[in-house]
Scaffold this motif. Sequence first.
Motif, PDB file in Angstrom:
ATOM      1  N   UNK A  11       0.833  -1.210   0.000  1.00 33.08           N
ATOM      2  CA  UNK A  11       0.000   0.000   0.000  1.00 33.08           C
ATOM      3  C   UNK A  11       0.863   1.255   0.000  1.00 33.08           C
ATOM      4  N   UNK A  12       0.343   2.330  -0.614  1.00 34.80           N
ATOM      5  CA  UNK A  12       1.101   3.567  -0.735  1.00 34.80           C
ATOM      6  C   UNK A  12       1.225   4.327   0.578  1.00 34.80           C
ATOM      7  N   UNK A  18       8.464   0.280   6.770  1.00 31.36           N
ATOM      8  CA  UNK A  18       7.494  -0.800   6.911  1.00 31.36           C
ATOM      9  C   UNK A  18       7.596  -1.780   5.748  1.00 31.36           C
ATOM     10  N   UNK A  19       7.936  -1.277   4.559  1.00 27.57           N
ATOM     11  CA  UNK A  19       8.144  -2.163   3.412  1.00 27.57           C
ATOM     12  C   UNK A  19       9.378  -3.034   3.664  1.00 27.57           C
ATOM     13  N   UNK A  20      10.445  -2.445   4.224  1.00 30.02           N
ATOM     14  CA  UNK A  20      11.637  -3.221   4.577  1.00 30.02           C
ATOM     15  C   UNK A  20      11.309  -4.277   5.621  1.00 30.02           C
ATOM     16  N   UNK A  59       4.169   0.698  -3.309  1.00 27.48           N
ATOM     17  CA  UNK A  59       5.594   0.424  -3.146  1.00 27.48           C
ATOM     18  C   UNK A  59       5.884  -0.884  -3.880  1.00 27.48           C
ATOM     19  N   UNK A  60       6.848  -0.882  -4.805  1.00 25.89           N
ATOM     20  CA  UNK A  60       7.216  -2.073  -5.567  1.00 25.89           C
ATOM     21  C   UNK A  60       8.513  -2.640  -5.019  1.00 25.89           C
ATOM     22  N   UNK A  61       8.573  -3.960  -4.790  1.00 29.92           N
ATOM     23  CA  UNK A  61       9.788  -4.621  -4.320  1.00 29.92           C
ATOM     24  C   UNK A  61       9.967  -5.935  -5.071  1.00 29.92           C
ATOM     25  N   UNK A  62      11.192  -6.184  -5.528  1.00 33.70           N
ATOM     26  CA  UNK A  62      11.550  -7.412  -6.221  1.00 33.70           C
ATOM     27  C   UNK A  62      12.443  -8.249  -5.321  1.00 33.70           C
ATOM     28  N   UNK A  63      12.144  -9.555  -5.221  1.00 36.05           N
ATOM     29  CA  UNK A  63      12.970 -10.491  -4.471  1.00 36.05           C
ATOM     30  C   UNK A  63      13.410 -11.605  -5.420  1.00 36.05           C
ATOM     31  N   UNK A  64      14.716 -11.867  -5.495  1.00 41.76           N
ATOM     32  CA  UNK A  64      15.230 -13.033  -6.204  1.00 41.76           C
ATOM     33  C   UNK A  64      15.451 -14.111  -5.161  1.00 41.76           C
ATOM     34  N   UNK A  65      14.801 -15.266  -5.329  1.00 44.55           N
ATOM     35  CA  UNK A  65      14.723 -16.280  -4.276  1.00 44.55           C
ATOM     36  C   UNK A  65      15.253 -17.618  -4.775  1.00 44.55           C
TER      37      UNK A  65
END
Length: 148
Positions: A11-12, A18-20, A59-65
């Motif tokens: 959410x914006x 909080x995103x972290x 909020x956009x976040x990319x995770x390489x897993x």
Amino acid sequence: MALYEHIYLARQDISAQQVEALTEQFRGILESLGGKIEKVEYWGVKSLAYRISKNRKAHFTLLNIDAPAAAITEMERQSGINEDVIRFLTIRVEALEQGQSAMMRKRDDDDRGDRGDRPDRGDRSRAPRPDRGPRRQRDDIATSEGNF
């Protein structure tokens, strides 16, 4: 173990901290089930193409897993429960992308100050169109239609 790219939209109205914290929560879930996060990229707050749950930005976040399927399933379940996550997408890939993702490279290329050599566009004043008659003045419109 399989390789995955996971992108989630938060959410914006929550903060970057909080995103972290959400990312760390996902890291804890994955590590407890035998997986690990190879790379995290926070892309920032971006406008959405359409409203999602009354949000116009996210909020956009990319995770390489690198994790087993059970760990991914649990992380996706937790993402669905968390009300701060409005969308997520997990894709299985053959190899993880090394270096910056396309979104981060795009951000580096978007230098608005240098617009390059642009040709002269000439006079852009509004010329009368040949297929129409002369334009009526504002006063002519008011008197011909009756002033109430």
